[in-house]
Design an enzyme around this catalytic site. Structure first.
Site, PDB file in Angstrom:
ATOM      1  N   ILE A  15       0.837  -1.205   0.000  1.00  0.00           N
ATOM      2  CA  ILE A  15       0.000   0.000   0.000  1.00  0.00           C
ATOM      3  C   ILE A  15       0.870   1.252   0.000  1.00  0.00           C
ATOM      4  CG2 ILE A  15      -1.587   1.361   1.434  1.00  0.00           C
ATOM      5  CD1 ILE A  15      -2.864  -1.357   2.270  1.00  0.00           C
ATOM      6  N   MET A  50       2.417   1.624  -3.453  1.00  0.00           N
ATOM      7  CA  MET A  50       1.404   1.923  -4.471  1.00  0.00           C
ATOM      8  C   MET A  50       0.873   3.348  -4.336  1.00  0.00           C
ATOM      9  SD  MET A  50       0.296  -0.844  -6.443  1.00  0.00           S
ATOM     10  CE  MET A  50      -1.494  -0.867  -6.491  1.00  0.00           C
ATOM     11  N   GLU A  51       0.691   3.787  -3.107  1.00  0.00           N
ATOM     12  CA  GLU A  51       0.045   5.081  -2.886  1.00  0.00           C
ATOM     13  C   GLU A  51       0.970   6.271  -3.131  1.00  0.00           C
ATOM     14  OE1 GLU A  51      -3.030   5.689  -2.469  1.00  0.00           O
ATOM     15  OE2 GLU A  51      -3.938   3.815  -1.812  1.00  0.00           O
ATOM     16  N   THR A  52       2.203   6.202  -2.615  1.00  0.00           N
ATOM     17  CA  THR A  52       3.067   7.390  -2.688  1.00  0.00           C
ATOM     18  C   THR A  52       4.515   7.077  -3.048  1.00  0.00           C
ATOM     19  OG1 THR A  52       3.684   7.322  -0.333  1.00  0.00           O
ATOM     20  CG2 THR A  52       1.680   8.570  -0.924  1.00  0.00           C
TER      21      THR A  52
END
Length: 269
Positions: free
Chosen positions: A125, A128-130
C-alpha cells in the site's frame, strides 16, 4: 457561550456577510455554484460539530478544477490486471519494498504484534500510494475534498469526508495550507479525512497523529485493515479471509489484487 453555538453564529455571519441565501444547490457540475454551496454547507458543518477554525477553512476553500479533471479521468482502473501492474511499476515496488521492509524491520514487527497485519500488504500500500512517501501530492486538501463534496458525481460519499477534514482543521491535524492527493487523501498511505478521524493512530509515541510521518501512517493503515476484519495469521490473497480487508482499502478490483500480489512477494509467500 457553547462552542457549537459560536460555530452556528459564525456560519450565519458568513451567510450574512456574503449576502447569500441559506438555500443553495445540493451539488453542481461546474464551479459557478460553489461559493453559494459553501454557505449552505457551513450550516451543516456547524450543526455536526465543526468549530470556528474549520468553518473559516471552508470559507477559504476554492473550487478545485484539477481535482474534478482527475476524478473524471481515472483510466488506469479500467486496465487489465497485467497492464495495471506494469503501469504502476509493480516490479520496482516489490524490489524497493523488500528493502523498505528490511530497513524498517523493527517498525513492521511492532505493527504485526499490535495489529496482526504483516509487513507485505502495508509495504505494498505504501509503495502503491506514494512511492514510499516520495510523492504525497500537492493539491490543497480542503479545496479538493470540499469540491468533491459539492460535485454531483459522488456528493454523498465525499460530504462526510469534508466534514471530517474541517474537524481535523479544528484539531490542528490539518490546516488551510495542507496539501495531498487530488481526491483529498493525505500522508504516506493517502488516507481520506474521515479515515484519519476513525483509524488514525500515533505510531511513534509523540502524542500526535500525523500521516506525513511514516510510523503514524503505517500504524494507521494497519489499524484500518484490522478495523475491516483483518484476522492475524490468515491469508490475504483473493478467496482468503483477509482479502476482504484489502477490498476495504480501494474499490477497484485491479488495485485490490495488486496489493495482495505485491504484498505476497514482499513477504516471501
Amino acid at each position: 457561550m457553547a462552542v457549537r453555538a459560536r460555530s452556528m453564529m459564525l456560519a450565519a455571519a458568513i451567510l450574512a456577510a456574503t449576502g447569500q441565501s441559506a438555500i443553495a444547490a445540493e451539488c453542481g457540475n461546474t464551479g459557478s455554484g460553489f461559493e453559494q454551496w459553501k454557505q449552505d454547507f457551513a450550516q451543516q458543518a456547524a450543526a455536526q460539530g465543526v468549530g470556528n477554525k474549520g468553518l473559516s477553512a471552508l470559507a477559504g476553500a476554492s473550487y478545485a478544477k484539477a481535482t474534478i479533471n482527475a476524478d473524471r479521468n481515472q483510466k488506469s482502473f479500467k486496465l487489465s490486471f497485467e497492464a495495471f501492474m506494469q503501469k504502476r511499476g509493480a516490479s520496482a515496488i516489490i524490489s524497493k519494498g523488500k528493502q523498505m521492509k528490511r530497513n524498517n524491520a523493527a517498525l513492521f514487527a511492532n505493527l504485526e504484534r499490535r495489529y496482526g497485519v504483516p509487513a507485505g500488504p502495508l509495504v505494498a500500500i505504501w509503495g502503491m500510494e506514494t512511492g514510499f512517501g516520495g510523492y504525497m501530492g500537492k493539491q490543497n486538501t480542503i479545496s479538493a475534498i470540499t469540491t468533491l463534496a459539492y460535485d454531483c458525481r459522488r456528493p454523498d460519499y465525499f460530504k462526510p469526508h469534508a466534514i471530517a477534514a474541517l474537524k481535523l482543521v479544528d484539531k490542528g491535524s490539518l490546516s488551510t495550507s495542507s496539501v495531498g492527493a487530488m481526491h483529498g487523501e493525505v500522508g504516506h498511505t493517502q488516507f481520506l479525512p474521515g479515515n484519519v478521524l476513525r483509524y488514525g493512530v500515533d505510531g511513534d509515541g509523540d502524542g500526535r497523529v500525523d500521516l506525513r510521518n511514516k510510523a503514524d501512517a503505517l500504524a494507521s493503515t494497519a489499524n484500518f485493515l484490522r478495523g475491516h476484519g483483518w484476522q492475524p495469521g490468515a491469508g490475504y490473497q483473493p478467496g482468503q479471509p483477509n482479502f476482504a480487508a484489502i477490498q476495504g482499502w480501494n474499490a477497484a478490483s485491479v488495485y485490490q489484487r495488486a496489493i495482495a500480489v505485491i504484498g505476497a512477494e514482499i513477504d516471501g509467500r
